[in-house]
Write an enzyme that holds these catalytic residues in place. Sequence first.
Site, PDB file in Angstrom:
ATOM      1  N   TYR A 146       1.106  -1.286   0.177  1.00 50.96           N
ATOM      2  CA  TYR A 146       0.330  -0.401  -0.109  1.00 50.96           C
ATOM      3  C   TYR A 146       0.564   1.581  -0.128  1.00 50.96           C
ATOM      4  O   TYR A 146       0.515   2.244  -0.583  1.00 50.96           O
ATOM      5  CB  TYR A 146      -0.850  -0.146   1.087  1.00 50.96           C
ATOM      6  CG  TYR A 146      -2.113  -1.039   0.951  1.00 50.96           C
ATOM      7  CD1 TYR A 146      -2.673  -2.188   0.870  1.00 50.96           C
ATOM      8  CD2 TYR A 146      -3.246   0.211   1.051  1.00 50.96           C
ATOM      9  CE1 TYR A 146      -3.214  -3.039   0.764  1.00 50.96           C
ATOM     10  CE2 TYR A 146      -4.737  -0.629   1.103  1.00 50.96           C
ATOM     11  CZ  TYR A 146      -4.277  -1.646   0.761  1.00 50.96           C
ATOM     12  OH  TYR A 146      -5.955  -2.851   0.505  1.00 50.96           O
ATOM     13  N   LYS A 196       3.060 -15.204   1.694  1.00 53.83           N
ATOM     14  CA  LYS A 196       3.225 -16.063   0.957  1.00 53.83           C
ATOM     15  C   LYS A 196       4.990 -16.235   0.447  1.00 53.83           C
ATOM     16  O   LYS A 196       5.576 -15.551  -0.536  1.00 53.83           O
ATOM     17  CB  LYS A 196       2.383 -15.181  -0.960  1.00 53.83           C
ATOM     18  CG  LYS A 196       2.719 -15.644  -2.018  1.00 53.83           C
ATOM     19  CD  LYS A 196       1.544 -16.674  -2.349  1.00 53.83           C
ATOM     20  CE  LYS A 196       1.348 -17.326  -3.506  1.00 53.83           C
ATOM     21  NZ  LYS A 196       0.643 -18.542  -3.925  1.00 53.83           N
ATOM     22  N   ASP A 228      -3.397 -17.598  -0.005  1.00 55.19           N
ATOM     23  CA  ASP A 228      -4.096 -19.015  -1.100  1.00 55.19           C
ATOM     24  C   ASP A 228      -5.027 -20.070  -0.641  1.00 55.19           C
ATOM     25  O   ASP A 228      -5.864 -20.258  -0.216  1.00 55.19           O
ATOM     26  CB  ASP A 228      -3.694 -19.434  -2.580  1.00 55.19           C
ATOM     27  CG  ASP A 228      -2.150 -20.253  -2.448  1.00 55.19           C
ATOM     28  OD1 ASP A 228      -1.656 -19.834  -1.178  1.00 55.19           O
ATOM     29  OD2 ASP A 228      -1.521 -20.015  -3.237  1.00 55.19           O
ATOM     30  N   ASP A 252      -6.753  -7.127   4.178  1.00 55.83           N
ATOM     31  CA  ASP A 252      -7.570  -6.484   3.427  1.00 55.83           C
ATOM     32  C   ASP A 252      -8.311  -7.626   3.022  1.00 55.83           C
ATOM     33  O   ASP A 252      -9.499  -7.482   2.749  1.00 55.83           O
ATOM     34  CB  ASP A 252      -7.168  -5.412   2.329  1.00 55.83           C
ATOM     35  CG  ASP A 252      -8.285  -4.688   1.385  1.00 55.83           C
ATOM     36  OD1 ASP A 252      -9.215  -4.361   2.383  1.00 55.83           O
ATOM     37  OD2 ASP A 252      -8.214  -4.659   0.374  1.00 55.83           O
ATOM     38  N   ASP A 256     -12.216  -9.209   4.307  1.00 53.77           N
ATOM     39  CA  ASP A 256     -13.739  -9.523   3.769  1.00 53.77           C
ATOM     40  C   ASP A 256     -14.578 -10.439   2.897  1.00 53.77           C
ATOM     41  O   ASP A 256     -15.334 -10.772   4.059  1.00 53.77           O
ATOM     42  CB  ASP A 256     -14.155  -8.020   2.058  1.00 53.77           C
ATOM     43  CG  ASP A 256     -13.751  -7.104   2.128  1.00 53.77           C
ATOM     44  OD1 ASP A 256     -13.713  -6.626   2.936  1.00 53.77           O
ATOM     45  OD2 ASP A 256     -14.905  -6.979   1.452  1.00 53.77           O
TER      46      ASP A 256
END
Length: 363
Positions: A146, A196, A228, A252, A256
């Site tokens: 970000y 990751k 993942d 983020d 959700d």
Amino acid sequence: MREEKMRCEIVVLPGDGIGKEVTGEAVKVCRTLASLASLDCSFRWGDIGGRAVERWGVPLPEETLTLCQQADAVLFGAVGGPQWDTLAYDLRPERGLLQLRKALNLYANLRPAKVLSPLIEASTLKREVVEGIDILVVRELTGGIYFGAPRGIEITEDGEKAVNTMVYTRQEIEQIVRLAFELARQRRKKLTSVDKANVLEVSELWRKIVNQISAEYPEVEVSHLYVDNCAMQLVRDPRQFDVIVTGNLFGDILSDEAAMLTGSIGMLPSASLRGRFGLYEPVHGSAPDIAGQDRANPIAAILSVAMMFHYTFHRPDLAHRVERAVEKVLAKGYRTPDLQGPYTTVVGTKQMGDLICQEMEQE
Ligand code: NAD
Ligand code: IPM
Ligand code: MN
């Protein structure tokens, strides 16, 4: 002797779209709590996001930042909307929120996903999968891709080229990971670090630091998941999770996903913290598709008020009072349209806020 009233100086930044509607209800709940518990709560309002771009020409005006710096806590709604999507990057409403998080050094974003028993049937997943889930996503909020440099879009001889940079320093990783261990220690003592590391060097460093810090917390059971796989495990068997710690972008996305386990994105609150200071906001956005229609679920914003009493004002009793009222109103069958099912009474944003306040008063 007269008892000294607890002072709470709160800045409200409603922002855009349903941000205004849901923070209105959050303030209502806060005021009710203040009168029931004899608190001296003061509110000041500021502009941020698209609304600030219209009025001040920038998404985060100096005045708003100063207001926040002088307050104990910030109640934030949401920013953004299609009318501002074509603005230059620095003028976009979302940039205002990112600048605010960075300027206030709110590095720790806590996003708790709990399934409330009246809402088990509201989840898109089966009862036996979601019953009893209680997950805390700890998202790093002021670093990662970000904020990394270089960034931007340039025109090269071969055409357009866009660059973003994922970067984390040891210090940034250590502070969020340590906090996650502390939180896990106070809960079910299970920490899942998500990265990751099979592809990214940033994740390799992240994983190494998690393992080093885990030596200081022998009572916390640590595991690592690739992002993942974590996304898949969250819908396969979400009850395996207690605390999840991860970087800005993965957090983020996963939060959700975790929100939807609880029945609706309109249910998930959050706290963005630096010590006791916090910005409290629903995880959802400005929902332009339902803005201005009194259809938004205000519960994520209202539960963010509960988090504010917990983390900034250190009054878990008051936080629980808000949470109990929310649960009771849902148990009586009242739902905003995002949650409606059989045997429910559909109510608007304002009525949901009123019902929660009434429940608090009747307790
Ligand atoms: P969104 O969260 O605004 O909406 C996604 C979907 O969920 C929509 O269908 C919406 O109607 C529904 N929804 C969201 N909150 C709800 C609520 N409280 N009650 C009922 N339904 C709700 O995400 P989006 O559509 O991807 O983004 C819309 C705008 O919001 C964009 O400009 C985006 O950048 C911005 N955004 C802001 C924040 C923030 O301010 N923290 C967070 C996410 C998105
Ligand atoms: C969130 C939002 C923000 C983010 C956007 C609006 C900048 O999606 O708070 O989850 O990506 O952090
Ligand atoms: Mn988001």
